[in-house]
Design a protein around this motif. Structure first.
Motif, short mmCIF file in Angstrom:
data_model
loop_
_atom_site.label_atom_id
_atom_site.label_comp_id
_atom_site.label_asym_id
_atom_site.label_seq_id
_atom_site.Cartn_x
_atom_site.Cartn_y
_atom_site.Cartn_z
N THR A 61 0.86 -1.50 -0.02
CA THR A 61 0.38 -0.08 0.09
C THR A 61 1.12 1.32 0.03
O THR A 61 0.30 1.84 -0.24
N ILE A 62 2.24 1.39 0.36
CA ILE A 62 3.40 2.09 0.16
C ILE A 62 3.19 2.59 1.65
O ILE A 62 3.94 3.17 2.46
N VAL A 63 1.69 3.34 2.37
CA VAL A 63 1.50 3.70 3.76
C VAL A 63 0.37 3.59 4.35
O VAL A 63 -0.19 3.28 4.05
N PHE A 74 2.48 7.48 10.86
CA PHE A 74 2.25 7.56 9.51
C PHE A 74 3.07 6.43 8.74
O PHE A 74 3.76 6.30 8.87
N HIS A 75 2.92 4.92 8.41
CA HIS A 75 3.90 4.11 8.28
C HIS A 75 3.78 4.22 6.01
O HIS A 75 3.30 3.35 6.02
N PHE A 76 5.71 3.64 5.57
CA PHE A 76 5.63 4.27 4.49
C PHE A 76 6.68 3.32 4.44
O PHE A 76 7.89 3.21 5.48
N ASP A 77 6.11 2.60 3.59
CA ASP A 77 7.77 1.33 2.36
C ASP A 77 7.93 1.61 1.41
O ASP A 77 6.85 1.90 0.25
N MET A 78 9.18 1.98 1.43
CA MET A 78 9.36 2.97 -0.02
C MET A 78 10.70 1.96 -0.74
O MET A 78 11.62 2.45 -1.63
N TYR A 79 10.34 0.53 -0.66
CA TYR A 79 11.46 -0.27 -1.43
C TYR A 79 10.66 -0.49 -2.83
O TYR A 79 11.85 -0.26 -3.29
N ARG A 80 10.03 0.42 -2.91
CA ARG A 80 9.49 -0.36 -4.37
C ARG A 80 9.47 1.07 -4.59
O ARG A 80 9.41 1.36 -5.86
N LEU A 81 10.09 2.59 -3.77
CA LEU A 81 10.00 3.87 -4.86
C LEU A 81 11.36 3.70 -5.25
O LEU A 81 11.90 3.20 -4.37
N ASP A 85 11.65 12.12 -5.35
CA ASP A 85 11.28 12.49 -6.94
C ASP A 85 9.25 11.23 -6.22
O ASP A 85 7.77 12.06 -6.76
N ASP A 86 10.03 10.30 -6.12
CA ASP A 86 8.50 9.13 -5.89
C ASP A 86 7.06 9.79 -4.82
O ASP A 86 5.74 9.98 -5.03
N LEU A 87 8.00 9.65 -4.13
CA LEU A 87 7.54 10.18 -2.85
C LEU A 87 6.87 11.37 -2.66
O LEU A 87 5.84 11.55 -1.98
N PHE A 88 7.40 12.29 -3.77
CA PHE A 88 6.81 13.87 -3.18
C PHE A 88 5.69 13.57 -4.25
O PHE A 88 4.11 14.51 -4.06
N ASP A 89 5.34 12.79 -5.26
CA ASP A 89 4.16 12.15 -6.19
C ASP A 89 3.02 12.20 -4.73
O ASP A 89 1.58 12.31 -5.51
N ILE A 90 3.24 11.11 -4.59
CA ILE A 90 2.41 10.42 -3.30
C ILE A 90 2.25 10.81 -2.08
O ILE A 90 1.01 10.97 -1.39
N GLY A 91 2.52 12.40 -2.39
CA GLY A 91 1.34 13.34 -0.89
C GLY A 91 2.80 13.53 0.17
O GLY A 91 1.91 13.64 1.13
N TRP A 92 4.06 13.94 0.17
CA TRP A 92 4.91 13.30 1.09
C TRP A 92 4.79 14.85 2.11
O TRP A 92 4.05 14.50 3.34
#
Length: 147
Positions: A61-63, A74-81, A85-92
């Motif tokens: 789910t990424i978060v 808010f529990h994030f998993d960045m393994y697939r990012l 830039d991808d993190l900011f795209d999901i609303g960091w």
């Protein structure tokens, strides 16, 4: 500060000690391999914040969001990012603005977005599969968690 735990329960207890000291806007950047204990530590952080929801890995789910405590988690998993830039795209930035605590697994994938984060490095002790060496860095508030 370096700590040694001998079970998932001890890893969670250390996370809870950290969680009790966290403030709105704090970010925890986890480093550690697959199965190191990042999610167990996050379960402890949630308990330290007073969250009562069951904490699971956000791998697909990424978060995951947890409420009910003194602060949201808010529990994030960045393994697939691939990058920050991808993190900011999901609303960091939106998550940071919500006044909660962010726990970020696989933080090395988004390092440039995590200035000022508390770093929690977890590694296995090769001689004992259940033993974890956990290093917490990030300021005087976290210098000694009392365990």
């Amino acid at each position: 500060m370096e700590y040694v735990t001998h079970s998932p329960q001890e890893t969670e207890a250390l996370g809870a000690a950290l969680g009790r000291r966290l403030a709105a806007g704090d970010v925890i950047a986890f480093r550690g391999g697959l199965g190191a204990g990042k999610t167990a530590f996050t379960r402890g952080v949630a308990a330290g914040l007073g969250c009562t929801d069951a904490v699971t890995s956000p791998t697909y789910t990424i978060v995951n969001e947890y409420g009910g405590g003194r602060l949201p988690l808010f529990h994030f998993d960045m393994y697939r990012l691939a990058s920050a830039d991808d993190l900011f795209d999901i609303g960091w930035d939106d998550y940071l603005d919500r006044g909660g605590v962010c726990c970020v697994e696989w933080s090395e994938n988004v390092t440039e977005a995590l200035d000022g984060a508390v770093t929690v490095a977890i590694r296995r002790d090769g001689a004992d599969e259940s033993r974890r060496i956990i290093t917490v860095e990030g300021g005087d508030r976290f210098a000694d968690l009392g365990l």
